[in-house]
Design a protein around this motif. Structure first.
Motif, PDB file in Angstrom:
ATOM      1  N   ARG A 196       4.172 -25.816  41.142  1.00 60.53           N
ATOM      2  CA  ARG A 196       2.770 -25.413  41.021  1.00 60.53           C
ATOM      3  C   ARG A 196       2.531 -24.669  39.703  1.00 60.53           C
ATOM      4  O   ARG A 196       1.533 -24.918  39.019  1.00 60.53           O
ATOM      5  CB  ARG A 196       2.374 -24.520  42.203  1.00 60.53           C
ATOM      6  N   TRP A 197       3.421 -23.757  39.349  1.00 55.41           N
ATOM      7  CA  TRP A 197       3.277 -23.023  38.089  1.00 55.41           C
ATOM      8  C   TRP A 197       3.306 -23.984  36.899  1.00 55.41           C
ATOM      9  O   TRP A 197       2.516 -23.857  35.965  1.00 55.41           O
ATOM     10  CB  TRP A 197       4.397 -22.001  37.964  1.00 55.41           C
ATOM     11  N   ILE A 239       8.467 -25.536  45.335  1.00 53.23           N
ATOM     12  CA  ILE A 239       7.026 -25.750  45.249  1.00 53.23           C
ATOM     13  C   ILE A 239       6.388 -24.743  44.289  1.00 53.23           C
ATOM     14  O   ILE A 239       5.486 -25.093  43.505  1.00 53.23           O
ATOM     15  CB  ILE A 239       6.380 -25.661  46.652  1.00 53.23           C
ATOM     16  N   GLY A 240       6.839 -23.487  44.327  1.00 48.06           N
ATOM     17  CA  GLY A 240       6.263 -22.483  43.431  1.00 48.06           C
ATOM     18  C   GLY A 240       6.468 -22.836  41.972  1.00 48.06           C
ATOM     19  O   GLY A 240       5.536 -22.713  41.157  1.00 48.06           O
ATOM     20  N   GLU A 293       3.054 -34.688  41.361  1.00 48.05           N
ATOM     21  CA  GLU A 293       2.210 -34.790  42.544  1.00 48.05           C
ATOM     22  C   GLU A 293       2.832 -35.691  43.600  1.00 48.05           C
ATOM     23  O   GLU A 293       3.726 -36.500  43.324  1.00 48.05           O
ATOM     24  CB  GLU A 293       0.814 -35.302  42.174  1.00 48.05           C
ATOM     25  N   VAL A 313      -1.434 -32.173  38.367  1.00 45.89           N
ATOM     26  CA  VAL A 313      -1.585 -32.595  39.756  1.00 45.89           C
ATOM     27  C   VAL A 313      -3.066 -32.714  40.059  1.00 45.89           C
ATOM     28  O   VAL A 313      -3.815 -31.740  39.924  1.00 45.89           O
ATOM     29  CB  VAL A 313      -0.904 -31.597  40.721  1.00 45.89           C
ATOM     30  N   ASP A 371      -4.958 -28.222  45.038  1.00 42.94           N
ATOM     31  CA  ASP A 371      -3.941 -27.177  44.920  1.00 42.94           C
ATOM     32  C   ASP A 371      -3.525 -26.689  46.300  1.00 42.94           C
ATOM     33  O   ASP A 371      -3.812 -25.559  46.707  1.00 42.94           O
ATOM     34  CB  ASP A 371      -4.474 -26.022  44.073  1.00 42.94           C
ATOM     35  N   SER A 390       0.516 -31.160  48.143  1.00 47.09           N
ATOM     36  CA  SER A 390       0.260 -31.909  46.909  1.00 47.09           C
ATOM     37  C   SER A 390       1.472 -31.914  45.987  1.00 47.09           C
ATOM     38  O   SER A 390       1.590 -32.780  45.119  1.00 47.09           O
ATOM     39  CB  SER A 390      -0.938 -31.311  46.164  1.00 47.09           C
ATOM     40  N   TYR A 391       2.389 -30.959  46.170  1.00 46.36           N
ATOM     41  CA  TYR A 391       3.527 -30.819  45.271  1.00 46.36           C
ATOM     42  C   TYR A 391       4.844 -31.279  45.901  1.00 46.36           C
ATOM     43  O   TYR A 391       5.892 -31.141  45.283  1.00 46.36           O
ATOM     44  CB  TYR A 391       3.669 -29.355  44.840  1.00 46.36           C
ATOM     45  N   ALA A 419      -0.041 -27.004  49.255  1.00 40.79           N
ATOM     46  CA  ALA A 419       1.421 -27.156  49.216  1.00 40.79           C
ATOM     47  C   ALA A 419       1.851 -28.610  49.282  1.00 40.79           C
ATOM     48  O   ALA A 419       2.774 -29.028  48.576  1.00 40.79           O
ATOM     49  CB  ALA A 419       2.044 -26.354  50.361  1.00 40.79           C
ATOM     50  N   ALA A 447       2.524 -27.193  36.867  1.00 39.61           N
ATOM     51  CA  ALA A 447       1.315 -28.017  36.845  1.00 39.61           C
ATOM     52  C   ALA A 447       0.109 -27.215  36.354  1.00 39.61           C
ATOM     53  O   ALA A 447      -0.719 -27.723  35.579  1.00 39.61           O
ATOM     54  CB  ALA A 447       1.051 -28.588  38.237  1.00 39.61           C
ATOM     55  N   ASN A 448      -0.014 -25.958  36.772  1.00 38.48           N
ATOM     56  CA  ASN A 448      -1.175 -25.165  36.398  1.00 38.48           C
ATOM     57  C   ASN A 448      -1.138 -24.702  34.945  1.00 38.48           C
ATOM     58  O   ASN A 448      -2.189 -24.575  34.302  1.00 38.48           O
ATOM     59  CB  ASN A 448      -1.293 -23.947  37.322  1.00 38.48           C
TER      60      ASN A 448
END
Length: 343
Positions: free
Chosen positions: A166-167, A162-163, A285, A181, A185, A189-190, A187, A169-170
């Motif tokens: 997220r990185w 997940i980390g 997502e 995504v 934001d 969602s990913y 958890a 996507a951001n």
């Protein structure tokens, strides 16, 4: 009257002499009579080969027979409709088919570089004692049940990836829209995404691509290998100039076979995804689907029309997978490595 120096002409009934000289070799065809055991063995092999076509034909006939009701109910809209509402006669695979293709493509993007690197290492760089162990490990990976991969992806991989998701996507979502995504934001969602499903499936097709590619690389002509070394080539130069060109067709065929395997993966994908009947354009997502997962998740609760619709979806997947495998066979047979194997 002929002179003494001229040979006499042969008479009309004399056998015709061969045009070759006594010292010239003449190819002679040697045919061995087939024994009863040979004929039985040949018949068994021919029956085994034809049984493959018979089984494939029976599978196709079964799917066509069971999927006819659904196809009659909706017609060609079965290929264009994105909803799955069988009670309202409003269903189709326009959403799940592209999602399954997307999962397979993500799996190939991850698996192919790893598989080719592993195949080259085993074939060209690994010590002899280590080579056998690596081949056994690759074969062992192919023997692991798909449900084990699915459980590993669900309980081990997904919480830890997940980390990274997220990185990505951001930081890359604005540059590459398909990585963005849009649902908040948090958890969840990913998780259960197309990307995570593709990562799990990639581990399942790595052994297939690795094994086939390694086999093709190992058949590269030894004379050409030694010729490259004699011209001063390094080992990587030899691999690049001899091994990779020789195995290009086989590698393409292996990748296409892996793609067909990824398209048909069921249990691992069903455990990972959060089923969604919409076209997926953002792979990181939450929400994904595929035809095989759709069949596995909906089979137990289906009425007769829904079951017929699932059979029709299976028919489309069967035809697509068969087409991919046929194309893979054509590519392999037309390649240099495939021709060498056939000889």
């Amino acid at each position: 009257m002929t002179s003494a120096a001229e040979p006499a002409a042969p008479y009309a009934g004399a056998p015709r002499q061969p045009e070759h000289g006594p010292d010239q070799d003449v190819p002679r065809t040697i045919t061995a009579p087939a024994t009863p055991g040979d004929r039985v063995f040949r018949g068994v092999l021919r029956l085994a080969g034809l049984s493959v076509f018979a089984i494939m034909g029976l599978i196709a006939f079964f799917l066509v027979l069971r999927g006819t009701d659904a196809l009659r109910a909706v017609g060609w809209s079965f290929l264009t409709e994105q909803k799955w509402q069988t009670a309202a006669h409003n269903f189709g695979i326009a959403a799940v088919l592209p999602n399954g293709l997307l999962i397979a493509v993500i799996a190939l993007v991850i698996a192919v570089p790893v598989a080719l690197g592993t195949a080259i290492f085993i074939s060209e760089y690994a010590p002899v004692r280590l080579r056998a162990a690596l081949i056994s490990l690759v074969d062992l990976m192919a023997a692991i049940p798909s449900i084990v991969y699915g459980l590993w992806g669900l309980f081990f991989l997904q919480p830890r990836i997940i980390g990274f998701v997220r990185w990505t996507a951001n930081h890359l979502g604005d540059t590459l829209p398909f990585l963005k995504v849009r649902i908040g934001d948090i958890a969840t969602s990913y998780t259960s995404s197309t990307f995570i499903a593709g990562v799990v499936v990639s581990l399942m097709i790595i052994p297939i691509v690795t094994s086939l590619s390694r086999e093709v690389f190992s058949q590269a002509p030894q004379g050409e290998r030694e010729g490259a070394y004699a011209l001063g080539s390094t080992r990587w130069g030899m691999v690049r100039a001899v091994v990779l060109p020789f195995g290009r067709g086989g590698v393409i065929g292996a990748v296409m076979l892996g793609f067909g395997r990824a398209m048909g993966e069921t249990i691992a994908v069903a455990l990972i995804i959060s089923p969604s009947f919409k076209a997926i354009t953002h792979v990181l997502e939450n929400g994904a689907n595929s035809i095989s997962a759709l069949i596995a998740l909906r089979f137990g609760e289906s009425d007769p029309l829904s079951l017929s619709a699932l059979m029709a979806a299976g028919l489309v997947l069967f035809a697509l997978t068969l087409l991919v495998n046929v194309l893979a066979g054509v590519v392999i047979n037309r390649s240099r490595s495939g021709a060498t194997t056939a000889d």
